[in-house]
Scaffold this motif. Sequence first.
Motif, PDB file in Angstrom:
ATOM      1  N   CYS A  88      33.706 -56.277 -15.462  1.00  0.00           N
ATOM      2  CA  CYS A  88      34.048 -57.506 -16.194  1.00  0.00           C
ATOM      3  C   CYS A  88      35.425 -58.035 -15.835  1.00  0.00           C
ATOM      4  CB  CYS A  88      33.936 -57.252 -17.696  1.00  0.00           C
ATOM      5  SG  CYS A  88      35.293 -56.266 -18.397  1.00  0.00           S
ATOM      6  N   GLY A  89      36.346 -57.123 -15.469  1.00  0.00           N
ATOM      7  CA  GLY A  89      37.688 -57.539 -15.090  1.00  0.00           C
ATOM      8  C   GLY A  89      38.656 -57.695 -16.253  1.00  0.00           C
ATOM      9  N   VAL A  90      38.170 -57.611 -17.496  1.00  0.00           N
ATOM     10  CA  VAL A  90      39.074 -57.842 -18.640  1.00  0.00           C
ATOM     11  C   VAL A  90      39.146 -56.672 -19.629  1.00  0.00           C
ATOM     12  CG1 VAL A  90      38.872 -60.355 -18.539  1.00  0.00           C
ATOM     13  CG2 VAL A  90      37.263 -59.061 -19.932  1.00  0.00           C
ATOM     14  N   CYS A  91      38.217 -55.706 -19.552  1.00  0.00           N
ATOM     15  CA  CYS A  91      38.240 -54.604 -20.525  1.00  0.00           C
ATOM     16  C   CYS A  91      39.395 -53.643 -20.200  1.00  0.00           C
ATOM     17  CB  CYS A  91      36.896 -53.856 -20.534  1.00  0.00           C
ATOM     18  SG  CYS A  91      36.634 -52.838 -19.077  1.00  0.00           S
ATOM     19  N   CYS A  94      38.939 -51.863 -16.830  1.00  0.00           N
ATOM     20  CA  CYS A  94      39.122 -52.785 -15.705  1.00  0.00           C
ATOM     21  C   CYS A  94      40.608 -53.090 -15.503  1.00  0.00           C
ATOM     22  CB  CYS A  94      38.346 -54.079 -15.928  1.00  0.00           C
ATOM     23  SG  CYS A  94      36.589 -53.935 -15.554  1.00  0.00           S
ATOM     24  N   CYS A 102      34.006 -49.385 -16.170  1.00  0.00           N
ATOM     25  CA  CYS A 102      33.756 -50.559 -17.032  1.00  0.00           C
ATOM     26  C   CYS A 102      32.388 -50.406 -17.701  1.00  0.00           C
ATOM     27  CB  CYS A 102      33.788 -51.837 -16.185  1.00  0.00           C
ATOM     28  SG  CYS A 102      33.261 -53.307 -17.084  1.00  0.00           S
TER      29      CYS A 102
END
Length: 376
Positions: A88-91, A94, A102
């Motif tokens: 996701c790139g935002v958790c 990540c 992730c």
Amino acid sequence: MRALVCDGPERVALREVATPEPGPGEVLVRVTVALTCATDFKLLRRGHPKFPFPLTLGHEFAGAVESAGEGAGFQAGDRVTSSVSGPCGVCTECRAGRENLCDTAFERPLFGAFADFLLVPRRIVKNGLRRIPQGLADEAAALLDPLASVVHGLGRVKTAVDGGVLIVGTGPIAAMLFFLLRGKEEERERDKIGGVRRVVVAGRRETRFGFFLERGASVACIAPSSRETEAGAAALPLFTFKENPPLPERADDRRGEGARNPRSRSFPLVIDTTGDPGVISALPALAADGGTVLLFAGLPSGAGVSLDAHAVHYREVSIVGSFHYTPREADEALALLSRGAVPAAEMVSAHRPLADWRAAFDLARSGTAMKVGLVP
Ligand SMILES: [Zn+2]
Ligand SMILES: [Zn+2]
């Protein structure tokens, strides 16, 4: 278009299905080659916790963009390969650079490469899909996914300059580990850093030993049944080493447990690619003091392994796990492939038309070929 659809364990057929249309941010790829992988065979046998049925098999591939949805950032004709996951790139994971952990990276994994076309979901387009560098063949680029896992695994451990490495298992992952570890050895010789790393490959399938022996590895046989050795572990060592040339003897090999298996405790690094609990149990005994056992292969959920806690404590043998890879490691894998660090022609030694998928699977499962390229 044709797709090799799996509806449940051992229920699989090449079917005519509708060709998908890419939505915004999505990309439709015309597959040029897709490689066989044990993950697909495992899925076919018993399913996979992260990839429910029905499912089109195949996840190691290369191809050309057929069409791209709005904002995808790819053009028709671009040669591409891809990661399987879409972090996701935002958790928290990540953001900490552990995109492989992730939680939602496998919500829509990129399966379905055993087909004429493959639709790449938006998140994977963003974080997983890559243009193939000029000069890199499609088939070599298709090795991105397994090689990135190997890069991640080796990043989880120290690879001692002059210590031995025991790779347990003789499949494609073992072969890629071997190529990378051997490659590093050559770099050291070239750079006169000194020290020689010995790589020993252990397995049950002697048909696969030839591949490693021809390339300078030593091999070790694993006894056919791990249960057999549990009954009489002292009398029958699980591993029988076939030296090529002999391993250096350690002083303490002449007494105690070493006397029963003179090659025990020899390896600063032991890597399991089998996922076999009986085999894994035997590995701490083969690790050197302060060494590491890397659990590369996945085990089914709930699987337990009995481990020599005495070795973990008194000899500081570390047990380390390794799962999947991050986008950076996917980039590194592509760079390694571009440099020829893993010879694709040796990894993908046979090809079959997609329609002959059954023959391709048999060939790969028999151990005759490391991987077979399926060509639509
Ligand atoms: Zn795979
Ligand atoms: Zn995430």
